[in-house]
Design a protein around this motif. Sequence first.
Motif, short mmCIF file in Angstrom:
data_model
loop_
_atom_site.label_atom_id
_atom_site.label_comp_id
_atom_site.label_asym_id
_atom_site.label_seq_id
_atom_site.Cartn_x
_atom_site.Cartn_y
_atom_site.Cartn_z
N GLU A 34 0.80 -1.22 0.00
CA GLU A 34 0.00 0.00 0.00
C GLU A 34 0.83 1.27 0.00
O GLU A 34 0.28 2.37 0.08
CB GLU A 34 -0.91 -0.01 1.23
N ASP A 35 2.16 1.13 -0.09
CA ASP A 35 3.04 2.30 -0.03
C ASP A 35 2.80 3.22 -1.22
O ASP A 35 3.13 2.89 -2.36
CB ASP A 35 4.50 1.84 0.02
N SER A 36 2.25 4.41 -0.97
CA SER A 36 1.95 5.37 -2.04
C SER A 36 3.19 6.12 -2.49
O SER A 36 3.16 6.82 -3.50
CB SER A 36 0.90 6.38 -1.55
N ASN A 37 4.30 5.98 -1.76
CA ASN A 37 5.54 6.67 -2.12
C ASN A 37 6.37 5.89 -3.12
O ASN A 37 7.46 6.31 -3.49
CB ASN A 37 6.38 6.94 -0.86
N ILE A 59 1.06 -3.58 -8.00
CA ILE A 59 0.89 -4.93 -7.45
C ILE A 59 -0.58 -5.29 -7.35
O ILE A 59 -1.40 -4.50 -6.88
CB ILE A 59 1.54 -5.03 -6.06
N LYS A 60 -0.89 -6.51 -7.77
CA LYS A 60 -2.22 -7.06 -7.60
C LYS A 60 -2.11 -8.34 -6.79
O LYS A 60 -1.31 -9.22 -7.13
CB LYS A 60 -2.88 -7.35 -8.95
N LEU A 61 -2.88 -8.43 -5.71
CA LEU A 61 -2.86 -9.63 -4.89
C LEU A 61 -3.64 -10.74 -5.59
O LEU A 61 -4.76 -10.52 -6.05
CB LEU A 61 -3.47 -9.35 -3.51
N THR A 62 -3.06 -11.92 -5.65
CA THR A 62 -3.70 -13.02 -6.38
C THR A 62 -4.06 -14.21 -5.48
O THR A 62 -4.50 -15.24 -5.97
CB THR A 62 -2.78 -13.51 -7.50
N GLY A 63 -3.86 -14.07 -4.17
CA GLY A 63 -4.18 -15.16 -3.26
C GLY A 63 -4.03 -14.70 -1.83
O GLY A 63 -3.57 -13.58 -1.56
N PRO A 64 -4.44 -15.54 -0.88
CA PRO A 64 -4.36 -15.16 0.53
C PRO A 64 -2.93 -15.15 1.06
O PRO A 64 -2.06 -15.84 0.56
CB PRO A 64 -5.20 -16.24 1.23
N VAL A 101 1.26 -12.51 -5.71
CA VAL A 101 1.04 -11.24 -6.40
C VAL A 101 1.27 -11.40 -7.90
O VAL A 101 1.89 -12.36 -8.37
CB VAL A 101 1.98 -10.12 -5.87
N SER A 102 0.77 -10.43 -8.63
CA SER A 102 1.11 -10.27 -10.04
C SER A 102 1.39 -8.79 -10.26
O SER A 102 1.14 -7.95 -9.38
CB SER A 102 -0.05 -10.74 -10.94
N GLY A 103 1.91 -8.44 -11.42
CA GLY A 103 2.20 -7.04 -11.72
C GLY A 103 3.63 -6.67 -11.41
O GLY A 103 4.46 -7.50 -11.01
N ASN A 104 3.93 -5.41 -11.59
CA ASN A 104 5.28 -4.90 -11.37
C ASN A 104 5.54 -4.71 -9.88
O ASN A 104 4.73 -4.14 -9.16
CB ASN A 104 5.45 -3.54 -12.09
#
Length: 281
Positions: free
Chosen positions: A161-164, A170-175, A198-201
């Motif tokens: 969640e770091d906005s900096n 990042i997309k969460l893909t599982g627990p 996760v997936s994504g950069n």
Amino acid sequence: MKFDRIPIGKFSLMTQLTQKALRFYDRKGLLVPAAKDTFTGYRCYTYPQIERGVKIRTLSWMGFRLDEIATLLNAEDCGDRELIGEMMQNRSAQNEQEIRRLAKIQQILLKQTDTLELFSMSVSEPTIKEVPEMRVISKRELGSYEVTIGKLIGELFAFVEDSNNPRNNIKLTGPCMFICHDEEYMETGADIEVAIPVSGNVCVDDFSVNVETLPAIKAVSAIHRGPYHEVGTAYTYLFEYMDEQGMELAGPSRALYLNNPDDVPEDELMSEIQLPVNLKE
């Protein structure tokens, strides 16, 4: 220097510490007699040592381990009030956890039901499943299960969640899951890894976050419903099943947290336990 000598028997009565305990504290350097007879080894104490003996007994009664008592007494000698306060707070937190555990036990006892049946209802039937490989972000360190797992989960979600760090997509893909790298239960110093699929950069930069791919596994799995501190029931159930089927553990176990403890009552927490196994062809 002249001082009043108190024989060990009388000192035992005054401090309510057994002579066996006093001899043990002497060997550990925690409460060393002021004098010992050179020939007989008979121990004698002084009146100022009574207070130290009473403190040791009280701290032991409060649940502190011997090494913790030594640290507390040394901190008092050094005037380190901050350390004393920190250790008292930690002991208080542990007591609160124990109180909750005992309250849960009392609830079970008062129901007057078959407790073995009750426990089995909290764990689903074992299943064998194929778990595909997955890309995760993870953190790993030594610690206690009660403290370190929650700490690492918080740090990983803070990273997500770091906005900096705008380069993260990042997309969460599982627990979220706990991976146990030890071959036995450890009270302290457990080798703990927490991972989130996760997936994504993912741009880790200076963060102590790892990006890795967990291998695909064949696992014996069961769902546990209830507080996290009772999840040992599921591990016992699964290991008994593996023993019956002639299976052996083939890697670190995984515990997946299927819902959020902030959203549901403790009794409704859901965890999936996965034990990697080698299956006979």
